[in-house]
Design an enzyme around this catalytic site. Structure first.
Site, short mmCIF file in Angstrom:
data_model
loop_
_atom_site.label_atom_id
_atom_site.label_comp_id
_atom_site.label_asym_id
_atom_site.label_seq_id
_atom_site.Cartn_x
_atom_site.Cartn_y
_atom_site.Cartn_z
N HIS A 48 0.83 -1.22 0.00
CA HIS A 48 0.00 0.00 0.00
C HIS A 48 0.86 1.27 0.00
O HIS A 48 0.44 2.31 0.48
CB HIS A 48 -0.99 0.00 1.17
CG HIS A 48 -2.10 -1.00 0.98
ND1 HIS A 48 -3.32 -0.66 0.48
CD2 HIS A 48 -2.13 -2.34 1.18
CE1 HIS A 48 -4.09 -1.75 0.40
NE2 HIS A 48 -3.37 -2.78 0.82
N SER A 81 -11.33 -17.80 -22.75
CA SER A 81 -10.49 -18.20 -21.62
C SER A 81 -10.55 -19.71 -21.45
O SER A 81 -11.64 -20.29 -21.39
CB SER A 81 -10.96 -17.53 -20.33
OG SER A 81 -10.31 -18.14 -19.23
N ALA A 136 -5.57 -14.71 -4.80
CA ALA A 136 -4.61 -15.08 -3.76
C ALA A 136 -3.66 -13.94 -3.45
O ALA A 136 -2.73 -14.09 -2.67
CB ALA A 136 -3.82 -16.30 -4.20
N GLY A 137 -3.88 -12.77 -4.06
CA GLY A 137 -2.97 -11.65 -3.83
C GLY A 137 -1.67 -11.81 -4.62
O GLY A 137 -0.64 -11.25 -4.25
N LEU A 138 -1.71 -12.61 -5.71
CA LEU A 138 -0.50 -12.82 -6.51
C LEU A 138 -0.61 -12.16 -7.88
O LEU A 138 0.14 -12.45 -8.80
CB LEU A 138 -0.21 -14.33 -6.65
CG LEU A 138 0.00 -15.09 -5.33
CD1 LEU A 138 0.24 -16.57 -5.59
CD2 LEU A 138 1.17 -14.51 -4.54
N SER A 139 -1.59 -11.26 -8.03
CA SER A 139 -1.72 -10.43 -9.23
C SER A 139 -2.05 -11.18 -10.51
O SER A 139 -1.43 -10.96 -11.55
CB SER A 139 -0.44 -9.63 -9.47
OG SER A 139 -0.40 -8.59 -8.60
N ASP A 185 1.87 -3.93 -9.55
CA ASP A 185 1.68 -5.26 -10.13
C ASP A 185 1.98 -5.26 -11.62
O ASP A 185 2.64 -6.17 -12.14
CB ASP A 185 0.23 -5.72 -9.90
CG ASP A 185 -0.13 -5.70 -8.42
OD1 ASP A 185 0.79 -5.66 -7.59
OD2 ASP A 185 -1.34 -5.71 -8.12
C1 GLA Z 1 -2.81 -4.60 -4.92
C2 GLA Z 1 -2.70 -3.45 -5.91
C3 GLA Z 1 -1.29 -2.86 -5.88
C4 GLA Z 1 -0.84 -2.53 -4.46
C5 GLA Z 1 -1.10 -3.69 -3.53
C6 GLA Z 1 -0.84 -3.35 -2.08
O1 GLA Z 1 -2.01 -5.67 -5.33
O2 GLA Z 1 -2.99 -3.88 -7.21
O3 GLA Z 1 -1.24 -1.72 -6.71
O4 GLA Z 1 -1.46 -1.36 -4.00
O5 GLA Z 1 -2.43 -4.18 -3.63
O6 GLA Z 1 0.51 -3.11 -1.88
#
Ligand code: GLA
Length: 405
Positions: A48, A81, A136-139, A185
């Site tokens: 963040h 997809s 999963a927070g892995l973009s 990301d």
């Molecule tokens: C997500 C957003 C990023 C970043 C993170 C937190 O992944 O896409 O731009 O803000 O949260 O660090």
């Protein structure tokens, strides 16, 4: 044997992406002009901070989004997809936010963003596949955006610098999909290099490749997916961003990054911010920026014990000041750090939740031999608490977006 994902095996199965050219032919009845890939990422540290003009230190994963593509004679786009078997069809003419929704909006948004920036595209047939875990927070979304951006620009004969490609993908996510993310990301997906973490100054957009090879020191980076259901993610993310911007206004700075430049100490904040919540949000960003720079230094000098402490301090700040962790990830971090050493298994040197927050993955800097023991301990503890059993793999830094064929 620890399941390092090396681009061939591992829990997410790289094999799933094989044969995209053949699948393209089967779906569209002609050959693809090429296949492009962009990776997911783990953020080592700097959470963040990216939408506050701050520092981040992510690296790219072996897991990728792949897209096979071929231009069409008209302005129609088909995007199919292999993850869900769905096809979206739309025209580049009249493409606008809201016209395409759901998973296909990430691809459509990128094409919209490129055209908005003045790059005229042909219609195209796209086939996408991915082994980046979703949610999963892995973009996984930035990986999809950047693989499509690379495919579309090459098909159109447009050459863009990596930072511009990332900016246009971010624009798609902000203004087409509607998620107010920062640039981390997308920039990682396009600019990461193997065996390096990417130090990015999100204000100047300057980058530094920081060597990141843990194996030679018998260490490893464990990624554990909590599988905890994301709760209120988008709303809470936007709320945190708004609180940071409000904090900057109260402090009379353009972005919270200026606090770092001005040498403001966390102890100076209470005198300048009376609102308790804002104070904590701002303090997280200020201390997190300092931790990113300290982590870079620790990596440079091989001070891994210190790096571990920095990661754990980042988790505490995310939990107490930024309030983006959940019981599941807090429990995982605690287990990783507190497990008594026995036999081959030693506690993690440091651990923290990664990504936007409210669930997702936890990373831990560990002694490579401790992989099995730590994973078992985290799974046992999760089970005992009534949580879903996390899955885990060892990650190493991989290259950013590229053409595969
Ligand atoms: C997500 C957003 C990023 C970043 C993170 C937190 O992944 O896409 O731009 O803000 O949260 O660090």
């Amino acid at each position: 044997m620890s399941p390092e994902i090396d681009g061939r095996d591992g829990p997410e199965g790289r094999d799933a992406l094989e044969g995209l050219a053949e699948r393209f032919h089967a779906v569209y009845g002609r050959s693809a002009a090429g296949i492009w890939a962009a990776p997911g990422r783990v953020n080592l540290i700097g959470e963040h901070t990216d939408y506050n003009g701050g520092y981040v230190l992510p690296f790219a994963l072996p897991q990728v989004s792949e897209v096979a593509a071929a231009a069409r004679e008209d302005r129609t786009v088909h995007v199919r997809s292999l993850l869900n078997g769905e096809t979206a069809e739309f025209s580049l003419d009249g493409l606008a936010p809201g016209v395409v929704e759901g998973w296909a909006s990430y691809a459509a948004g990128v094409l919209w963003s490129l055209e908005q920036a003045g790059h005229r595209l042909p219609g195209m047939d796209l086939l996408v596949d991915s082994n980046v875990p979703v949610g999963a927070g892995l973009s996984s979304s930035a990986a999809l955006e950047c693989s499509v951006a690379l495919a579309a620009t090459e098909i159109a004969g447009v050459v863009l610098p990596a930072a511009e490609l990332a900016r246009l993908a971010q624009h798609a996510e902000n203004d087409f999909v509607g998620m107010p993310c920062g640039i981390m990301d997308q920039m990682t997906a396009v600019a990461a290099e193997a065996e390096h973490a990417l130090l990015l100054d999100t204000r100047s957009m300057s980058t530094e490749q920081v060597p990141f090879t843990l194996a030679q020191d018998d260490l490893a980076l464990l990624v554990l997916d909590s599988l905890a259901e994301h709760r209120l993610v988008d709303g809470e993310y936007a709320a945190r961003r708004a609180q940071c911007e409000a904090g900057a206004r109260m402090l009379g700075v353009k972005s919270l990054r200026e606090l770092t430049d001005d040498g403001v100490a966390p102890e100076d904040l209470p005198a300048r911010l009376t609102d308790e919540v804002t104070l904590r949000r701002v303090r997280h960003v200020l201390t997190e920026n300092a931790r990113v720079l300290a982590a870079r230094e620790a990596l440079r000098t091989g001070a891994y014990a210190q790096l571990g402490e920095i990661l754990s301090a980042a988790h505490a700040s995310a939990r107490d000041d930024f309030e983006i962790t959940v019981e599941e990830t807090d429990t995982m971090v605690e287990t990783l750090l507190r497990l008594p050493a026995s036999g081959d298994v030693q506690p993690a040197l440091g651990a923290r939740q990664v990504g936007g927050g409210f669930g997702g993955c936890v990373i831990a800097l560990i002694h490579a031999d401790s992989f099995d023991g730590l994973l078992a301990a985290v799974q046992d503890n999760a089970r005992r608490r009534g949580f879903t059993e996390p899955t885990g793999f060892l990650a190493r830094a991989c290259p950013g977006a590229r053409r595969l064929a």
